[in-house]
Design a protein around this motif. Structure first.
Motif, PDB file in Angstrom:
ATOM      1  N   ARG A 227     -96.592 -71.623  -7.216  1.00 20.48           N
ATOM      2  CA  ARG A 227     -97.769 -70.331  -6.892  1.00 20.48           C
ATOM      3  C   ARG A 227     -97.289 -69.428  -5.900  1.00 20.48           C
ATOM      4  O   ARG A 227     -97.593 -68.284  -5.826  1.00 20.48           O
ATOM      5  N   PHE A 366     -97.825 -65.565  -8.740  1.00 20.18           N
ATOM      6  CA  PHE A 366     -99.260 -66.178  -8.445  1.00 20.18           C
ATOM      7  C   PHE A 366    -100.218 -65.462  -9.408  1.00 20.18           C
ATOM      8  O   PHE A 366    -100.423 -64.512  -9.484  1.00 20.18           O
ATOM      9  N   GLU A 367    -101.075 -66.380  -9.912  1.00 19.38           N
ATOM     10  CA  GLU A 367    -102.157 -65.927 -10.993  1.00 19.38           C
ATOM     11  C   GLU A 367    -103.336 -65.449 -10.076  1.00 19.38           C
ATOM     12  O   GLU A 367    -103.828 -66.331  -9.253  1.00 19.38           O
ATOM     13  N   LYS A 373    -105.936 -69.742 -12.577  1.00 19.22           N
ATOM     14  CA  LYS A 373    -105.302 -70.498 -11.728  1.00 19.22           C
ATOM     15  C   LYS A 373    -105.786 -72.097 -11.730  1.00 19.22           C
ATOM     16  O   LYS A 373    -105.062 -72.900 -11.724  1.00 19.22           O
ATOM     17  N   ASP A 377    -103.213 -75.008 -12.497  1.00 20.76           N
ATOM     18  CA  ASP A 377    -102.678 -75.660 -11.295  1.00 20.76           C
ATOM     19  C   ASP A 377    -102.023 -77.082 -11.792  1.00 20.76           C
ATOM     20  O   ASP A 377    -102.610 -77.790 -12.333  1.00 20.76           O
TER      21      ASP A 377
END
Length: 381
Positions: A227, A366-367, A373, A377
Motif C-alpha cells: 500500500r 494506495f486504495e 482497502k 488488505d
C-alpha cells in the motif's frame, strides 16, 4: 463452479436508517476477497491436520516407551532403562546449556564489534493489528537467526513503542533478549552517526556491493502489503541519509515483485556476513516460489518462511529451558504456544514488507476507499 459474490445496487447501499452505506466492492476487490477466503479455508484445514499429526506423534512416542518398559525382563532392567533415559536427557541439557552460553557470548561480542542492523518500527500507524502481529513474529525470527550465527550482527529496534512494544513485551523472554531496544527514532538515537546511516530500500539507485562495518543499515519494519510504495525512500531523502538496495537483480530473476519479509532481509545480510557471497545468500534465503522455480499458489503451503521450531527453541533458551529434539519435532510449526500468539502461517509469509527487497514498482497503489482497502488488505493478485 465459479464462486461469485452478490453485487449491490445503489438502493442496497443504504442502511436501515436510510443513511449511505459503504460503497460496493470493485471487481478486483471481489476477486481478492474470494482468494483470501480460499486461503483461510486451506489454512484451517492445514491447522487441523497438523494438530492431529502432533497428537498421533505424541501417542506413538508414549506407546513405544511403555512397550519398552513392559518388555524389561526384571525390575533392575526397568530401572536401568529409566536411569539411562534420565542420563541422556541430562547430557542433552548440559550440551544445550553450553550452546546457550556460547550464543550469549557471541551476541555480547556483537554488541561491541558486530555489524549494526536497525529495524525501523516507526510505521505502526500505517498497519492494522494483524500486520503488527506479523511484524512482531518476523522480529522474533530475526533474533532467533541472529543468535545461531557464528558472527551475529548487533540488532537494534528503534521507534519501539505503542502497540508494537506491547506485543513484543508479551513474548516470553523478550526482556532478556540481547538486542538494543530504543523507543526513540533511529535518527535521534543514532544522531552522532548520521553520516553512517544507510536505509535499505528497493527504490534506491545505489547498489549495495559490500557491507561496511562502519555503516548502520536500516530495514523498514512495515508490513504494508504494497500500500505504501516508495515510503522508505522518501523517508531517507527527507532525513538526508544514504540509501541503497541489495543486488538481487544481479543474481536472480524474480518471478514476481521483489517483496521479502523483514526476517528474510536480515537473514540475507547475516548470510552475506558469513559467506561474503550475495548469490549464496539470496539462494539460501529467498523462497523458490519467488525465484520462479515453482508455481506460487502450490508451494505456498510447503514454504516455511519462519521455522516455528527454531522460535520455540530460542524462547526456551532465553527462559533457561531445554528442549528435546523429539519435543521440537512434535512442536513443529507451533510458535510460542504459551504466549497466546499464533505461529506464522502462509499468508503471513506472504506479507509485503517495505524493506530493501520491497516492490520495485514506481506507481503508488494506495486504495483511497477505506471499505475497499479493508476488504483487500493482505491480498495480492
Amino acid at each position: 463452479m465459479v464462486e461469485t459474490l452478490p453485487r449491490t445496487t445503489p438502493m442496497d447501499q443504504r442502511n436501515g436508517n436510510g443513511q449511505a452505506a459503504a460503497p460496493a466492492l470493485s471487481k478486483n476487490a471481489r476477486k481478492k476477497l474470494l482468494k483470501q477466503q480460499r486461503l483461510e479455508a486451506r489454512k484451517a484445514e492445514r491447522k487441523a491436520a497438523e494438530k492431529e499429526r502432533k497428537r498421533q506423534e505424541a501417542e506413538r512416542r508414549r506407546r513405544e516407551w511403555e512397550e519398552k518398559l513392559a518388555a524389561a525382563a526384571s525390575e533392575e532392567e526397568r530401572a536401568r532403562l529409566i536411569e539411562s533415559r534420565r542420563e541422556t536427557r541430562r547430557e542433552r541439557m548440559e550440551k544445550r546449556s553450553e550452546e546457550r552460553e556460547m550464543k550469549i557470548g557471541r551476541l555480547r561480542r556483537a554488541a561491541e564489534l558486530g555489524q549494526k542492523v536497525v529495524v525501523d518500527l516507526e510505521f505502526a500507524h500505517l498497519m492494522t493489528p494483524n500486520e503488527i502481529h506479523s511484524l512482531v513474529q518476523q522480529i522474533m525470527y530475526c533474533y532467533a537467526v541472529n543468535g545461531r550465527c557464528a558472527s551475529p550482527a548487533h540488532l537494534w529496534l528503534t521507534g519501539c513503542r505503542g502497540e508494537i512494544e506491547t506485543q513484543l513485551q508479551r513474548l516470553p523472554g523478550f526482556d532478556k533478549w540481547i538486542i538494543e531496544k530504543e523507543s526513540r527514532p533511529y535518527i535521534e538515537a543514532l544522531q552522532d552517526n548520521k553520516e553512517n546511516l544507510v536505509y535499505l530500500t528497493a527504490d534506491a539507485e545505489t547498489i549495495l556491493d559490500e557491507l561496511d562495518p562502519k555503516k548502520i543499515y536500516i530495514i523498514g519494519g512495515l508490513v504494508d502489503r504494497n500500500r505504501w510504495k516508495g515510503i522508505t525512500m522518501k523517508k531517507a531523502n527527507d532525513q538526508g541519509i544514504q540509501s541503497a538496495r541489495l543486488p538481487i537483480a544481479n543474481y536472480l530473476r524474480m518471478s514476481s515483485s521483489q517483496v521479502l519479509t523483514v526476517n528474510q532481509v536480515v537473514e540475507i545480510l547475516l548470510t552475506f556476513l558469513e559467506t561474503r557471497d550475495w548469490k549464496s545468500a539470496f539462494f539460501q534465503v529467498i523462497p523458490p516460489r519467488k525465484r520462479g522455480e515453482a508455481e506460487a499458489e502450490e508451494v505456498i503451503e510447503d514454504e516455511k518462511t519462519i521455522d516455528d521450531a527454531d522460535i520455540v527453541r530460542v524462547e526456551d533458551e532465553v527462559e533457561g529451558e531445554d528442549v528435546d529434539d523429539e519435543d521440537i519435532r512434535v512442536q513443529k510449526r507451533q510458535c510460542i504456544g504459551e504466549s497466546g500468539t499464533e505461529g506464522i502461517e502462509d499468508e503471513n509469509a506472504e506479507d509485503s514488507v517495505r524493506t530493501v527487497a520491497a516492490s520495485v514498482d514506481e506507481a503508488v497503489n494506495f486504495e483511497g476507499n477505506m471499505h475497499t482497502k479493508e476488504a483487500t488488505d493482505g491480498l495480492r493478485e
